[in-house]
Design a protein around this motif. Structure first.
Motif: not given
Length: 696
Positions: A29, A84, A88, A92, A95, A99-100, A229-230, A233, A237
């Motif tokens: 990452k 991710v 993921g 957070e 990735a 992205i965070e 979460n997903y 992310l 992204d």
């Protein structure tokens, strides 16, 4: 230096290989963060180059750059999707920090807000910017490709007219070709931007669906935790990818909507908005809105004041006198150095004038002569079928003050005198009375004329004289001489331009004509021969078709001309009479014509020479018969047997150069003919003398 060039040449293949590795090989990452920042930096750089370009071709590599930038971003999407979906569930920051940051800071950690922000960016990018840029690219490509033949013909015309050099013509052709390739590529590249936006939407959906499945199934998360979460992310992204995509879409739109200018985009917009008349109404309308009840006065009134100050400042700038143009120091002239321009004259047509005629070409007085010369060239070009070369006017101290001389290819073809401060009154046969002034002859038609004062022009017109100014006299003389010497103005370059123009309409005909079987030089001789007999090249397609057929039988220019003349008979005759008007012709007496034809067929040397005494008698008889028709301005033609046409034409050209000599095959069968005279009826006792008088 060579090592640097080799390294730069190998950088692009290495970058493509790295892109493939990013797609298929898992990356940490931390490296993903570096690539995301690099993607944003590349997009910003592309946008800045697009905004600073003065014309679209300044960024001619943009379609290729757009392709690789799009592939790079899609490769990062593949790599980030893998990260991710695999990590993921860790939170957070699973990735990477980029992205965070986009998932927490920009949208406040609320993935619902993120979905709406992403949807708005998608609408802006896909529906507004990308769709508009794609439409502009499509229209620009179509119009650029449609205008390509016309631009190439314009370049050839400027080259033939002497307005540009061959090197400049070559550079302009390359620019036109590059412009067509660029807009064609931009039309296709706009599909990359559209596809990238659609791919971003699909990748977002894949990340969300995959996360909602993997979270509960593989990592034991609840639906709420997996969604938090997903989806967070996935939104981060998507935003990381959508921001560079939007910048590239703006860059593409800026490139295709640019108009060629000496300024970049900022300078172009600034120069067009930098006028006081633009901001004065803006200040007035804002001020009027600011005093209305219920309006936010503290916002509108300061804006009105700013617009008014800008208008006042711009008005002060407009009142300033322009800065003086810098004077470049002239390079010292080496008296021992002789340039080619001093010994070579690239102009085909020159008009030398005495110092007394310089006011006719003086731009401060309107240069009446120059405008008339341009009109003569334009009209002659339409009549002859090719661009007449540019004529140069120059003063010559060796000439008498009011004398002018017309030169074609270095040969003097005409010379006369005009009075720049007077008018020329021509007696066309309908005038009466006498005029006070200097008697003269019209240089074009040989009419009796008188140079009169400008104040007497109205009186002379009332007496039936045709009154013209000196510029018109010179221009008419030039028109007559250039028309009679049109064959001297046509060269291989002009013929090639005719072929290039015909190639767009009849490519197979041009391919069947030159360079096989006819080389360009022979084709030029054929066309010069047609012009020498007053046959214009306006219907070049018809002429080229006849030449292509005749070239299958012979390669000799004179023989080709004789073979194609029957096919061009209608073109020749339409200049002599109307459609319903009979063709006035003169013919030779049958016995004399038979003897001439027999002698010409027996002429193995093909010199086509007639014995001088016999030729003189034929010419005298022809002049006597033609005199009444010439006096009444009735056109006529001399019609003879095909075998002796060329010999008679050479004979007649010396005394009646404007009289066309036709063969019987050149007169269409449906054309009515009126025989006005029969030339040369020898006595029976003179037949033997005629046979000996014909020389081969």
């Amino acid at each position: 230096m060579k090592r640097f060039i080799n390294a730069r040449a190998s950088a692009l293949p290495a970058a493509i290989l790295l892109l493939v590795l990013v797609m298929v090989v898992p990356i940490p990452k931390q490296l993903l963060d570096v690539f995301f920042i690099a993607n944003i930096a590349i997009s910003l750089a592309v946008l800045m180059v697009a905004l600073n370009a003065q014309k679209p071709l300044d960024f001619s590599a943009f379609p290729t750059v757009l392709l690789f930038a799009t592939l790079f971003r899609l490769g990062l999407n593949v790599a980030s999707t893998r990260v991710v979906l695999v990590h993921g569930h860790e939170g957070e920051s699973a990735a990477g920090h980029v992205i965070e940051a986009f998932g927490t800071f920009l949208i406040g950690g609320d993935y619902v807000v993120g979905i709406f922000v992403f949807a708005i960016l998608m609408i802006i990018n896909l529906i507004v910017v990308t769709k508009g840029a794609g439409r502009v690219s499509e229209v620009s490509a179509r119009f650029t490709l449609d205008a390509l033949p016309g631009k190439q013909m314009a370049i050839d015309a400027d080259l033939n007219a002497g307005l540009i050099t061959p090197d400049q013509a070559k550079a302009r052709r390359v620019e036109v070709s590059t412009e067509a390739d660029f807009y064609g590529s931009m039309d296709g590249s706009s599909k990359f931007v559209k596809g990238d936006a659609v791919a971003a939407l699909l990748i977002l959906a894949a990340n969300i669906i995959g996360g909602l499945i993997l979270g509960p199934v593989s990592h034991g998360l609840s639906i709420a935790d997996a969604a938090h979460n997903y989806i967070l992310l996935a939104i981060g992204d998507a935003l990381v990818a959508q921001l560079p995509s939007l910048m590239l879409s703006i860059a593409a739109a800026a490139i295709v909507t640019r108009v060629n200018s000496e300024h970049d985009l900022a300078g172009q917009i600034g120069s067009q908005f930098g006028a006081s008349r633009t901001w004065t109404p803006v200040a007035g309308i804002l001020g009027l809105l600011g005093v209305l009840p219920g309006m936010p006065h503290l916002i509108i009134l300061p804006a009105a004041g700013i617009a008014g100050f800008a208008a006042w400042k711009l008005r002060q700038i407009e009142k300033r006198p322009p800065p003086p143009a810098p004077v470049e120091a002239a390079e010292p002239v080496d008296p021992s150095k002789i340039g080619w321009d001093e010994v070579c004259d690239a102009m085909q047509v020159n008009i030398d004038i005495g110092y007394g005629l310089v006011p006719l070409a003086d731009e401060r007085r309107g240069a009446p002569l120059m405008g008339r010369i341009t009109g003569v060239r334009r009209q002659l070009s339409k009549e002859l079928g090719f661009v007449v070369p540019q004529a140069r006017v120059r003063d010559d101290i060796n000439l008498a003050p009011f004398t002018y001389r017309i030169m074609v290819n270095g040969v003097c073809v005409g010379e006369d005198q005009v009075s720049p401060d007077e008018m020329l009154a021509l007696d066309t046969g309908q005038a009466y009375g006498n005029l006070q002034g200097k008697k003269a002859k019209d240089p074009t038609f040989g009419l009796d004329a008188t140079w009169i004062a400008k104040g007497d022009a109205d009186a002379a017109t009332g007496m039936g004289f045709l009154v013209v100014d000196p510029g018109t006299v010179m221009a008419t003389h030039l028109n007559h001489l250039l028309g009679s010497h049109a064959c001297d103005l046509l060269g291989p370059d002009e013929v090639q331009s005719l072929l290039d123009g015909l190639k767009d309409r009849a490519g197979q005909l041009v391919a069947a004509l030159t360079p096989n079987p006819l080389p360009l030089t022979t084709l030029t001789q054929v066309l010069k021969g047609l012009l020498a007999e007053n046959i214009p090249l306006k219907e070049f397609r018809r002429i080229a078709g006849a030449i292509a057929v005749a070239a299958q039988r012979t390669q000799d220019a004179e023989e080709i001309i004789e073979l194609i003349r029957p096919d061009l008979g209608a073109l020749i005759i339409q200049k002599l009479c109307g459609v319903r008007e009979p063709l006035r012709v003169m013919t030779l007496e049958g016995q004399l014509e038979g003897l001439l034809g027999q002698a010409m067929r027996a002429d193995t040397s093909r010199r086509h020479v007639i014995e001088p005494d016999l030729g003189r008698r034929i010419v005298d008889a022809l002049q006597n018969a033609a005199q009444p028709l010439i006096a009444e301005a009735k056109p006529f033609a001399l019609v003879v047997q095909p075998a002796c046409r060329l010999a008679i034409r050479k004979l007649v050209k010396t005394c009646l150069p404007d009289t066309p000599v036709l063969s019987f095959f050149e007169v269409p069968e449906e054309k009515a003919v009126e025989v006005v005279a029969v030339i040369g009826a020898p006595q029976p006792a003179q037949v033997g003398h005629f046979q000996g008088a014909l020389a081969a």
